[in-house]
Design a protein around this motif. Sequence first.
Motif, PDB file in Angstrom:
ATOM      1  N   VAL A   1       0.845  -1.199   0.000  1.00 36.64           N
ATOM      2  CA  VAL A   1       0.000   0.000   0.000  1.00 36.64           C
ATOM      3  C   VAL A   1       0.882   1.252   0.000  1.00 36.64           C
ATOM      4  O   VAL A   1       0.704   2.165  -0.812  1.00 36.64           O
ATOM      5  CB  VAL A   1      -0.951   0.014   1.221  1.00 36.64           C
ATOM      6  N   TYR A   2       1.860   1.269   0.882  1.00 36.78           N
ATOM      7  CA  TYR A   2       2.759   2.426   1.013  1.00 36.78           C
ATOM      8  C   TYR A   2       3.473   2.714  -0.315  1.00 36.78           C
ATOM      9  O   TYR A   2       3.483   3.840  -0.812  1.00 36.78           O
ATOM     10  CB  TYR A   2       3.788   2.130   2.108  1.00 36.78           C
ATOM     11  N   ASN A   3       4.062   1.682  -0.901  1.00 31.45           N
ATOM     12  CA  ASN A   3       4.845   1.861  -2.127  1.00 31.45           C
ATOM     13  C   ASN A   3       3.970   2.308  -3.297  1.00 31.45           C
ATOM     14  O   ASN A   3       4.360   3.189  -4.073  1.00 31.45           O
ATOM     15  CB  ASN A   3       5.561   0.555  -2.483  1.00 31.45           C
ATOM     16  N   HIS A   4       2.784   1.705  -3.418  1.00 26.69           N
ATOM     17  CA  HIS A   4       1.927   2.057  -4.557  1.00 26.69           C
ATOM     18  C   HIS A   4       1.347   3.452  -4.437  1.00 26.69           C
ATOM     19  O   HIS A   4       1.208   4.154  -5.435  1.00 26.69           O
ATOM     20  CB  HIS A   4       0.826   1.008  -4.741  1.00 26.69           C
ATOM     21  N   GLN A   5       1.020   3.870  -3.207  1.00 26.62           N
ATOM     22  CA  GLN A   5       0.515   5.245  -3.048  1.00 26.62           C
ATOM     23  C   GLN A   5       1.565   6.244  -3.530  1.00 26.62           C
ATOM     24  O   GLN A   5       1.260   7.193  -4.243  1.00 26.62           O
ATOM     25  CB  GLN A   5       0.139   5.521  -1.584  1.00 26.62           C
ATOM     26  N   LEU A   6       2.823   5.994  -3.135  1.00 17.37           N
ATOM     27  CA  LEU A   6       3.910   6.882  -3.563  1.00 17.37           C
ATOM     28  C   LEU A   6       4.152   6.804  -5.074  1.00 17.37           C
ATOM     29  O   LEU A   6       4.364   7.815  -5.730  1.00 17.37           O
ATOM     30  CB  LEU A   6       5.217   6.510  -2.847  1.00 17.37           C
ATOM     31  N   TYR A   7       4.113   5.585  -5.599  1.00 18.49           N
ATOM     32  CA  TYR A   7       4.399   5.371  -7.020  1.00 18.49           C
ATOM     33  C   TYR A   7       3.371   6.074  -7.907  1.00 18.49           C
ATOM     34  O   TYR A   7       3.742   6.839  -8.803  1.00 18.49           O
ATOM     35  CB  TYR A   7       4.429   3.868  -7.309  1.00 18.49           C
ATOM     36  N   PHE A   8       2.082   5.824  -7.661  1.00 21.22           N
ATOM     37  CA  PHE A   8       1.064   6.437  -8.519  1.00 21.22           C
ATOM     38  C   PHE A   8       1.132   7.962  -8.448  1.00 21.22           C
ATOM     39  O   PHE A   8       0.933   8.649  -9.440  1.00 21.22           O
ATOM     40  CB  PHE A   8      -0.335   5.932  -8.150  1.00 21.22           C
ATOM     41  N   ALA A   9       1.427   8.483  -7.253  1.00 21.28           N
ATOM     42  CA  ALA A   9       1.498   9.945  -7.100  1.00 21.28           C
ATOM     43  C   ALA A   9       2.787  10.526  -7.677  1.00 21.28           C
ATOM     44  O   ALA A   9       2.931  11.746  -7.782  1.00 21.28           O
ATOM     45  CB  ALA A   9       1.363  10.312  -5.624  1.00 21.28           C
ATOM     46  N   SER A  10       3.739   9.659  -8.030  1.00 21.17           N
ATOM     47  CA  SER A  10       5.018  10.134  -8.571  1.00 21.17           C
ATOM     48  C   SER A  10       4.972  10.342 -10.078  1.00 21.17           C
ATOM     49  O   SER A  10       5.956  10.742 -10.688  1.00 21.17           O
ATOM     50  CB  SER A  10       6.136   9.120  -8.271  1.00 21.17           C
ATOM     51  N   MET A  11       3.808  10.046 -10.678  1.00 20.27           N
ATOM     52  CA  MET A  11       3.679  10.182 -12.133  1.00 20.27           C
ATOM     53  C   MET A  11       2.574  11.174 -12.458  1.00 20.27           C
ATOM     54  O   MET A  11       1.668  11.406 -11.655  1.00 20.27           O
ATOM     55  CB  MET A  11       3.346   8.819 -12.756  1.00 20.27           C
ATOM     56  N   HIS A  12       2.653  11.746 -13.638  1.00 19.73           N
ATOM     57  CA  HIS A  12       1.580  12.625 -14.111  1.00 19.73           C
ATOM     58  C   HIS A  12       1.612  12.696 -15.631  1.00 19.73           C
ATOM     59  O   HIS A  12       2.531  12.214 -16.274  1.00 19.73           O
ATOM     60  CB  HIS A  12       1.676  14.020 -13.480  1.00 19.73           C
TER      61      HIS A  12
END
Length: 203
Positions: free
Chosen positions: A76-87
């Motif tokens: 959960v932690y890693n994916h929240q950061l990952y998705f928010a790291s892209m745009h």
Amino acid sequence: LPYEYDALLPVLDEETLHFHHDKHYQTYVDKLNATLADYPQLQQMSLTELLTSEDNILASLPEEARKSIHNNGGGVYNHQLYFASMHKSNSVENHPHGEIAAKIAECFGFYDVFKTKLKEAALGQFGSGYAWLVYDNGSLEIVKTPNQNIPPIHCKKPLLLIDVWEHAYYLDYQNRRNAYIDSFFSVIHWNKVEERLQSYMEK
Ligand code: MN
């Protein structure tokens, strides 16, 4: 997701994001919730507290619950950061600016050196895991983590990560992790990375 499912085209398509976000990430959320359902006292803790807690609350849990928190909580932690790291960036490689650009220059010399090192780490992560740019005591570092492990975030603060689990890229790139990593650089949300850096520097 903080954007539409088609926002990252042509780097990552809608099918990839549907599977990655709605199936893989959702499974980590559901499994973590299922584990926490048995432990009301843990539900009061933040995810970061859960993952970094050194007190005996976690030590007293059965092995299976501890493993679930480690693996699914990390997921959960890693994916929240990952998705928010892209745009959405229309596949134009946008370079960092502001404080993060200055730090990259200070710690790596040139953007291209940073890029090569992050790419090497992402390619070099054997099996599933992540390559990270982290902030540690005034400096930047590249680290990698296997599976759903998180970096030691009490000292290595996450700025940016690339998910190199096959589920992150297989539908678009099949086995070509190399091509996925190259494309990833054009969807990096540098303003978000800058925001993270500033929040760590203030402390
Ligand atoms: Mn993933």
